[in-house]
Every structure is written in structure tokens, then in C-alpha cells.
Design an enzyme around this catalytic site. Sequence first.
Site, PDB file in Angstrom:
ATOM      1  N   LYS A 175       0.852  -1.195   0.000  1.00  0.00           N
ATOM      2  CA  LYS A 175       0.000   0.000   0.000  1.00  0.00           C
ATOM      3  C   LYS A 175       0.889   1.247   0.000  1.00  0.00           C
ATOM      4  O   LYS A 175       1.606   1.504   0.962  1.00  0.00           O
ATOM      5  CB  LYS A 175      -0.884   0.030   1.255  1.00  0.00           C
ATOM      6  N   GLU A 248      10.411   2.182  10.395  1.00  0.00           N
ATOM      7  CA  GLU A 248      11.346   3.288  10.120  1.00  0.00           C
ATOM      8  C   GLU A 248      10.548   4.568  10.293  1.00  0.00           C
ATOM      9  O   GLU A 248       9.731   4.912   9.438  1.00  0.00           O
ATOM     10  CB  GLU A 248      11.884   3.194   8.685  1.00  0.00           C
ATOM     11  N   CYS A 282      13.297  12.128   6.176  1.00  0.00           N
ATOM     12  CA  CYS A 282      13.358  11.655   7.565  1.00  0.00           C
ATOM     13  C   CYS A 282      14.706  12.005   8.169  1.00  0.00           C
ATOM     14  O   CYS A 282      14.836  12.161   9.369  1.00  0.00           O
ATOM     15  CB  CYS A 282      13.107  10.164   7.617  1.00  0.00           C
ATOM     16  N   GLU A 379       9.273  16.736  15.417  1.00  0.00           N
ATOM     17  CA  GLU A 379       9.511  16.681  13.975  1.00  0.00           C
ATOM     18  C   GLU A 379       8.512  17.601  13.264  1.00  0.00           C
ATOM     19  O   GLU A 379       7.301  17.454  13.416  1.00  0.00           O
ATOM     20  CB  GLU A 379       9.337  15.255  13.463  1.00  0.00           C
TER      21      GLU A 379
HETATM   22  P1  NAD Z   1       2.218   8.535   7.826  1.00  0.00           P
HETATM   23  O1  NAD Z   1       2.508   7.751   9.047  1.00  0.00           O
HETATM   24  O2  NAD Z   1       1.130   9.533   7.889  1.00  0.00           O
HETATM   25  O3  NAD Z   1       1.851   7.563   6.612  1.00  0.00           O
HETATM   26  C1  NAD Z   1       2.725   6.543   6.175  1.00  0.00           C
HETATM   27  C2  NAD Z   1       1.908   5.432   5.528  1.00  0.00           C
HETATM   28  O4  NAD Z   1       1.117   4.814   6.538  1.00  0.00           O
HETATM   29  C3  NAD Z   1       0.938   5.911   4.453  1.00  0.00           C
HETATM   30  O5  NAD Z   1       0.893   4.964   3.414  1.00  0.00           O
HETATM   31  C4  NAD Z   1      -0.379   5.948   5.210  1.00  0.00           C
HETATM   32  O6  NAD Z   1      -1.505   5.842   4.369  1.00  0.00           O
HETATM   33  C5  NAD Z   1      -0.233   4.743   6.104  1.00  0.00           C
HETATM   34  N1  NAD Z   1      -1.100   4.730   7.285  1.00  0.00           N
HETATM   35  C6  NAD Z   1      -1.668   5.785   7.908  1.00  0.00           C
HETATM   36  N2  NAD Z   1      -2.419   5.361   8.960  1.00  0.00           N
HETATM   37  C7  NAD Z   1      -2.310   4.012   8.993  1.00  0.00           C
HETATM   38  C8  NAD Z   1      -2.837   2.997   9.826  1.00  0.00           C
HETATM   39  N3  NAD Z   1      -3.634   3.292  10.850  1.00  0.00           N
HETATM   40  N4  NAD Z   1      -2.523   1.709   9.592  1.00  0.00           N
HETATM   41  C9  NAD Z   1      -1.690   1.388   8.576  1.00  0.00           C
HETATM   42  N5  NAD Z   1      -1.177   2.299   7.727  1.00  0.00           N
HETATM   43  C10 NAD Z   1      -1.464   3.602   7.931  1.00  0.00           C
HETATM   44  O7  NAD Z   1       3.598   9.221   7.383  1.00  0.00           O
HETATM   45  P2  NAD Z   1       3.854  10.179   6.137  1.00  0.00           P
HETATM   46  O8  NAD Z   1       3.301  11.527   6.434  1.00  0.00           O
HETATM   47  O9  NAD Z   1       3.439   9.508   4.870  1.00  0.00           O
HETATM   48  O10 NAD Z   1       5.445  10.234   6.111  1.00  0.00           O
HETATM   49  C11 NAD Z   1       6.180  11.147   6.861  1.00  0.00           C
HETATM   50  C12 NAD Z   1       6.811  10.467   8.046  1.00  0.00           C
HETATM   51  O11 NAD Z   1       7.590   9.367   7.599  1.00  0.00           O
HETATM   52  C13 NAD Z   1       7.770  11.362   8.800  1.00  0.00           C
HETATM   53  O12 NAD Z   1       7.589  11.189  10.180  1.00  0.00           O
HETATM   54  C14 NAD Z   1       9.131  10.860   8.373  1.00  0.00           C
HETATM   55  O13 NAD Z   1      10.178  11.129   9.283  1.00  0.00           O
HETATM   56  C15 NAD Z   1       8.867   9.405   8.221  1.00  0.00           C
HETATM   57  N6  NAD Z   1       9.870   8.758   7.374  1.00  0.00           N
HETATM   58  C16 NAD Z   1      10.785   7.940   7.961  1.00  0.00           C
HETATM   59  C17 NAD Z   1      11.786   7.335   7.198  1.00  0.00           C
HETATM   60  C18 NAD Z   1      12.801   6.422   7.827  1.00  0.00           C
HETATM   61  O14 NAD Z   1      13.409   5.638   7.116  1.00  0.00           O
HETATM   62  N7  NAD Z   1      13.018   6.474   9.127  1.00  0.00           N
HETATM   63  C19 NAD Z   1      11.833   7.578   5.821  1.00  0.00           C
HETATM   64  C20 NAD Z   1      10.881   8.425   5.265  1.00  0.00           C
HETATM   65  C21 NAD Z   1       9.897   9.006   6.046  1.00  0.00           C
END
Ligand code: NAD
Length: 492
Positions: A175, A248, A282, A379
Site C-alpha cells: 500500500k 522506520e 526523515c 519533527e
Molecule cells: P504517515 O505515518 O502519515 O503515513 C505513512 C503510511 O502509513 C501511508 O501509506 C499511510 O496511508 C499509512 N497509514 C496511515 N495510517 C495508517 C494505519 N492506521 N494503519 C496502517 N497504515 C497507515 O507518514 P507520512 O506523512 O506519509 O510520512 C512522513 C513520516 O515518515 C515522517 O515522520 C518521516 O520522518 C517518516 N519517514 C521515515 C523514514 C525512515 O526511514 N526512518 C523515511 C521516510 C519518512
Amino acid sequence: MKAMKYKNYIRGRWVESKSKEVFEDLNPATGDVIGYFQKSTSEDVEDAIDSAEKSFGSWSELPAPKRGEMLLNIAHMIRERKEELAKIMTTEMGKVLTEARGDVQEAIDITEYMAGEGRRLFGFTTPSELKNKFAMTIRRPIGIVGLITPWNFPIAIPAWKIMPALICGNTIVFKPASDTPLCALKLIEIIEKAGIPDGVINFVTGSGSVVGDEIVLNKKVRGISFTGSKETGESIVRKAGIKKVGLELGGKNGIIIMDDANLELALEGVLWGAFGTTGQRCTAASRVIIHEKVKKKFEEMLLARVKKLKLGNGLKPDTDVGPLINDAAVKKSEYYTEIGRKEGARLICGGKRMQMKGFFFEPTIFTEVKPNMRIAKEEIFGPVLSLITIKDVYEAIKVCNDTEFGLSSSIYTENMKNAFLAIEKIDSGITYVNSSTIGAETHLPFGGVKGTGNGTREAGIEGIHEFSETKTIYIDYSGKLQKAQIDTENIK
Ligand code: NAD
């Protein structure tokens, strides 16, 4: 780009959701709709899981070097379409074209690396504690794995998960983030054309609360690999039970600049770390932790350069900083700017939404930030940088560690002692010396400590560990019952 309607990919076929509903995919630089994607239901996910279950036997039995050959095809096809994919990425996600090319390159790199793993997937052998007994380990796939990805690396992060999952023999339900489903779909199209059998990878678009939830809760899914926010990661762990979960999560990464640092070099690193990808990595540097002796000079150098940064559509060659991903992200940067002001930090640059089409926010710098302020701890995921002054390397490391996250960190210094103290004492998964906090090489592990994750690492050999299980094998050729643990005293 003409806004088309796109479908899910299940059992090797492009299919509509049972909901018959779609959601919009926007260009963040213009606000225009660039596509419509399936608003999938939990039944669609169940269908995808069923498809992955049926394909698991034949895929996992295929010799890993054969799977590796298919991955090489994928790498080759991504490379051939690199420019097209990069342009789609800039249009859908907003990052400037040179960075989008880097994102696609990362997908090529991880695919080639994992293709090579098809001829390794090493276990190990070790002596037994008993005579005439052989001991070794092998790697086996987990089974069906669910991959859930964010929007900020819309091709690289899916590839970082898909390729190790495939080479280890797992089947997949994937997804993507709802802000960047087109990039993900383009990767799936390539995987389909490269000859990966039907049902091995299944692609379902839709919300986290419906599609993500079903992937996480469904008992047939044995592993979850998630990249995204800490809040979502925590809720996934609570729901996933005893599945193998890789997380992550976020970061609040600091660059330490010591009084002996090469300030010109540090300046380039700070500009790249804080405002590259509009602060939406990130590993973005959201804190500069700077020695009091060089703070004033560095602040002047930084301001002069930041004022020259050009905001705009990432497709234009003279753009330095692209848009934020969506309106909510602009509001979040506005919100934290207000918090910073109220907390008493001094705003020396930016702080406003740009009055133009799309989701633009000015590169923003706060100085005189105290380590306990919210802007120094939470963040923001936008182009908002905090400058914090310190007196020595010990205070710098303490400040750097004073956050719930622990992804990346960096120190600029010409002094070996300072560098090694940072390497040993900073609580983060990555420490750079004399370079910025961002930029990963795919043959090295990637991930963080504390609130950034649960101990897994992606990429390199640790990516293989994330997507496989170890089996321990004992072969006793003594011809008698030997009892390990209790029998060693009787060995003659
Ligand atoms: P998010 O958590 O809002 O969404 C990430 C994914 O999770 C999306 O596909 C979303 O639809 C899905 N999701 C949302 N709610 C869910 C649930 N209840 N159950 C299962 N899936 C669900 O994050 P975002 O805004 O897309 O990304 C930004 C964040 O990602 C930042 O905090 C960033 O630091 C982090 N990030 C971390 C890394 C790393 O490797 N550590 C890399 C890139 C981004």
C-alpha cells in the site's frame, strides 16, 4: 499530465476497487489533479492477500538466483525509464528534478544489490558442541509481507522494501502513500513487465485506516514493513500482535558545528540538510547545534545564502526548493513557526506561506532556540531550522541526544577527538562526520534508535534480515542419541 483513472494490481490483473470510488492525486506545485486512484476496501485487501497466499508456494520454491535475474531485469528497466520516472515524481511529490533522479537511482541501486543477494542469502556454519554433529543456519522467507510506505521517497522507499522481500521469496501486499500512488504504480508496472509472476506482488491504494489497517490486522500477513510517522508506527505495533514488524519512523536530526569546523563546508551541509527536499526527509537536519565562538559568523553566512534560495516548481532548472507535499504540511510549518515565536525563539528568516498556487512555505530559520523548546524537539517535516548554541562538544552531544528520535546526526570538526566522541556518544542510527545528515548508500544499513524505530534496519545485508527468518539445522551423524546441553561432559 492528463489526469487518468488508475487501478489496483491483484493476481497479475489491473482491477477496480469494490467500492467503485476513487480519490484524487494532486501536483503539489500547482494544486492540479494528476490522477484518480482506487479508494479500496478491506475486501480488496483480502483479495490481494489471497492472491499473495496462492503465489507463495511457487515463488518461494524458485531458486533465489532465478529471482535475482528477474530483479536485474527490473533494475535495467528502471534505468531505461529513469528520466520519465523522475519527471513523474517531481510532478506528483514536488521534489526538484535533480533530487527526483536521485530517488530513482536509489531504487536502481537497491534492486541491483538485492539481485546479487540471490546468489548469497548466506546462512552460516559453526562447530557443534558434540562429536559427529554438524550445525548450520539457512534463511527462509517470512511468507506474505505487507509493505506500507510514505510519500517523501515515492520510488526509493517502495523499492527498499519490495526488492529484499522478493529476493527472500516472500509474496507482497503493498500500500503506497495516498499522496504519491502514481510513482508506486509506475514501479509496479515495471515489475509486471520484468516477468515477476502473477500474484507475487499485489498493489492496493487507499487510506491507512482501511487498507493499512486490514494489512496490519489480517492473520495471513506474517510480516509488516512500515515507513512513516511515529504515531502511525506505534498504532501498527499495537495492532500487529506477533507479526514480524519493521519500523522506520521520524527524526529530529542535528548537525553539530564545532569552533574548529570548516564553516564553508558546514554551510553547504546545512543548506542541503535543512532545505533539500524542502525539509521533508526523515534525515533532514532540523537543528544546527553550533559552538558559541562561531555562531554569529555562521548565522550571517547562512542567512545570506538562504535568502537567495529560489522556490518554485521542481521541474524548472533554476528551482532550489520545491513545494511541500500538501496543504496540511504547509499548515504544520505555520503552526510550528507560531509555536517558535511564542516560545521566545528569534525568527530571522522566512516563516510564511508563499502567496502563490501550490503548497509553498518559505525557508525558515529560528535562532536563540533552547534545547527544551518544542521546535527543537518535535519533527516539523518542513523547511524550518533551529539554531542552538553550545559551549563544548560534550554539551553539543547532550543537546543532540535531547530528543525522542535517533535517526541521523552529523558533526563538522577538524578535531579527531570531537569526531570520535560524536561517533560513540550520539544516540542515532547514522552519524556523518564532515557531511550533512542526509543521503544513504544502499549497501549500508539504514534506520534509527529510540523513537525512530524498533531496531530493524533497511538496505544492505540487514534488509535481508528484515525480510527473512533464520532456521537452525543440526545433522547428527554419530548413529546414537547425543543429548546437547547435558551430554558434553561425556565426550571423550
Ligand atoms: P504517515 O505515518 O502519515 O503515513 C505513512 C503510511 O502509513 C501511508 O501509506 C499511510 O496511508 C499509512 N497509514 C496511515 N495510517 C495508517 C494505519 N492506521 N494503519 C496502517 N497504515 C497507515 O507518514 P507520512 O506523512 O506519509 O510520512 C512522513 C513520516 O515518515 C515522517 O515522520 C518521516 O520522518 C517518516 N519517514 C521515515 C523514514 C525512515 O526511514 N526512518 C523515511 C521516510 C519518512
